[in-house]
Design an enzyme around this catalytic site. Structure first.
Site, PDB file in Angstrom:
ATOM      1  N   ASP A  69     -55.422 -18.910  38.943  1.00  0.00           N
ATOM      2  CA  ASP A  69     -56.077 -19.649  40.014  1.00  0.00           C
ATOM      3  C   ASP A  69     -56.792 -18.676  40.942  1.00  0.00           C
ATOM      4  OD1 ASP A  69     -56.383 -21.780  42.206  1.00  0.00           O
ATOM      5  OD2 ASP A  69     -55.219 -22.873  40.714  1.00  0.00           O
ATOM      6  N   HIS A  78     -56.618 -22.518  47.104  1.00  0.00           N
ATOM      7  CA  HIS A  78     -56.168 -23.431  46.053  1.00  0.00           C
ATOM      8  C   HIS A  78     -54.955 -22.895  45.301  1.00  0.00           C
ATOM      9  CE1 HIS A  78     -56.673 -25.410  42.021  1.00  0.00           C
ATOM     10  NE2 HIS A  78     -56.998 -26.443  42.771  1.00  0.00           N
ATOM     11  N   SER A 114     -56.026 -31.070  39.492  1.00  0.00           N
ATOM     12  CA  SER A 114     -55.423 -29.793  39.892  1.00  0.00           C
ATOM     13  C   SER A 114     -54.036 -29.983  40.468  1.00  0.00           C
ATOM     14  CB  SER A 114     -56.293 -29.104  40.942  1.00  0.00           C
ATOM     15  OG  SER A 114     -57.286 -28.328  40.355  1.00  0.00           O
TER      16      SER A 114
END
Length: 554
Positions: free
Chosen positions: A164, A220, A403
């Site tokens: 990520d 994120h 996600s």
């Protein structure tokens, strides 16, 4: 996941799979454009990655700028020529040193956060773990976390690599087991490294602001990591597998990340060898990939990396994407052998933004990804929009997307491997399918669109069933001294039988009062009498229900 198509020669750009609104990333297909500037490709090679000179000797029509080994039989190259990218790909594929060539795509993240101020306990709002407010079914259409926790919270020798944006410090992660990771974000055209360098041993997230999209930093990777291992410590949120280990592997920078870097990260995280990178001391049993491209079939190079990881015993979990269309064009979710995840809502329906299966590719299963009305709550940093963590602070925020669904599945698999160590990826896939919760009759999901069902971590790890009251225990009879009270156990889902009774006076046990019936005594006058009924069922955890109180007349 069923796949009936494989990679081929094509050019595409990538998009994010991390938001309720997915934003297409910059750039257009280059197949029909002349490209005098260098173009990047990912290759599978006939042996070890060739040198620039070796490859150049087989490509008289191209100018080979660089060759970067990504793993055994994998490499990325940059070439230039006044021909189209499609023509360059054909020339590369014709080299005797190359078995397949594909223009490298960009993987990105885009999201629409709705921050919730401050860091405080939010477990009660984490409906995706277990929805206590659901009237549709026990636990709602979450992942059945509390029942899984009766069996395990995970083991630290089970490692989940999170591919990520990297990781930031956060109070929810302070006590988590985080093993050393790696930064695979290179200085690739269109991608901003944020830390000013290329591959290195520091997977910290410096931010992924992207002026091309007009987007601020998302943090994120921290959100995804928290969904897996946020600690049960009365701070912030709770992760599904808080005692497993996570390995942060940074593959996304500003405006995304390259396919070549992602391929190298898959190889390294699963225990493979990547030239120039130290060996991974903690190969991951699970890879969580909340990212993807919308560029067509799984490329040969990407599929090779996936195959290598699976052969090492690593299960790969990938998001289906957020374009609201078929997932057939989303990689790596469309690669063979990958556990592909679509997103569902609090009501157990397909989320409107989620990609879904079709006749060509079917997802493996679904997991809660949230909606505008009921988002997923997790760990974030407040964003300054700059490539720096300075001035930012940890917080709790909300997000929606495939996600968010993906790390819940990755964490559930980590719990499974905590009780069934050594289980191979094919067996993991089979057990996920066999234990998934059926979609409700009102759902917009079908097996073709959403896979085998919604991941059920409780059944996945073999936890006993939980008995839940649909009506509480009650007391009938005359509420006066000498009157005889009778207890009923209420109703339960699934059906259960009373196993024990305990009568209480003002909440304290009454000596010897352990039968279904109780005759009121002078000592009860003026007090409140209740009964607690314990129930049981074979294969289920015992449970208890306490009746409403009856005040006894003086």
């Amino acid at each position: 996941m069923k796949v009936t198509t494989r990679g081929g020669l094509r050019q595409s750009t990538a998009i994010a799979v991390a938001a309720c609104v997915t934003i297409g990333m910059g750039g257009t297909a280059l197949a029909d454009e002349l490209t005098p500037d260098p173009v990047a490709f990912v290759l599978t090679t006939a042996g070890d990655a060739p040198t620039v000179q070796q490859l150049q000797s087989t490509l008289p029509s191209l100018d080979v700028q660089s060759v970067t080994p990504l793993g055994d039989g994998l490499a990325s190259v940059e070439v230039s020529a006044r021909t189209s990218a499609a023509a360059q790909a054909e020339a590369l594929a014709a080299s005797p040193l190359v078995t397949a060539a594909t223009p490298a795509r960009r993987f990105t993240v885009a999201r629409v956060p709705s921050p919730v101020a401050g860091v405080s306990p939010w477990y009660g709002e984490q409906w995706d773990l277990w929805d206590g407010a659901s009237t549709k079914r026990a636990g709602g259409f979450g992942v059945d976390a509390p029942r899984a926790w009766t069996r395990t919270f995970g083991r630290s020798d089970v490692v989940v690599a999170v591919l990520d944006t990297g990781i930031t410090p956060h109070p929810d992660l302070a006590g988590a087991s985080v093993v050393p990771g790696y930064d695979f974000v290179s200085q690739t055209p269109g991608v901003l490294t944020g830390d000013g360098d290329g591959w290195d041993a520091d997977p910290s997230d410096p931010g992924d602001v992207c002026s091309e999209l007009g987007s601020a930093s998302t943090w994120h990777g921290t959100f995804v990591t928290g969904e897996i291992v946020a600690q049960r410590d009365r701070v912030g949120v709770t992760g599904l597998a808080p005692r497993v280990s996570v390995e942060p592997v940074r593959v996304l920078g500003g405006c995304g990340g390259s396919e070549a870097d992602t391929i190298a990260a898959i190889e390294w995280a699963s225990g493979g060898s990547v030239p120039g990178v130290p060996a991974n001391a903690h190969p991951a049993q699970v890879l969580s990939m909340s990212l993807g491209s919308d560029g067509g079939d799984c490329s040969d190079a990407l599929q090779t990396a996936v195959d290598d990881a699976i052969a090492r015993g690593t299960t790969i979990v990938a998001a289906a994407g957020n374009e609201g269309t078929t997932m057939a064009n989303t990689s790596p979710a469309n690669c063979a052998g990958v556990v592909s995840v679509v997103a569902t809502t609090r009501q157990g329906s397909l989320a409107v933004y989620s990609n879904r299966g079709s006749g060509l590719v079917e997802p493996s299963l679904a997991a809660p990804g949230g909606s505008d009305a009921d988002p997923v709550i997790g760990d974030i940093w407040t964003s300054t929009g700059a490539f720096t963590a300075k001035g930012n602070r940890p917080a709790i925020g909300t997000d929606v997307g495939t996600s968010m669904a993906t790390p819940r599945v990755a964490a559930a698999i980590a719990l499974l491997l905590s009780v069934r160590p050594g289980l191979d990826p094919a067996s993991v896939m089979q057990r996920l399918s066999a234990t998934a919760s059926p979609f409700p009759s009102t759902s917009t999901c079908t097996e073709t669109r959403c896979g085998a069902g919604i991941v059920d971590a409780g059944d996945l790890v073999g936890a006993k069933r939980v008995l839940l009251p649909t009506t509480s225990a009650t007391i009938t009879g005359a509420a006066r001294v000498g009157g005889r009270l009778t207890a009923t156990s209420g109703t339960w889902r699934p059906a259960a039988k009373a196993a024990a009774y305990r009568w209480l006076r003002d909440g304290r046990p009454i000596a010897g009062a352990t039968g279904r019936r109780y005759t009121l005594r002078p000592a009860d006058a003026g007090h409140r009498i209740t009964v607690r009924v314990q129930v049981g069922r074979a294969g289920a955890l015992s449970a208890a229900s306490t009746s409403p109180a009856r005040r006894i007349a003086r």
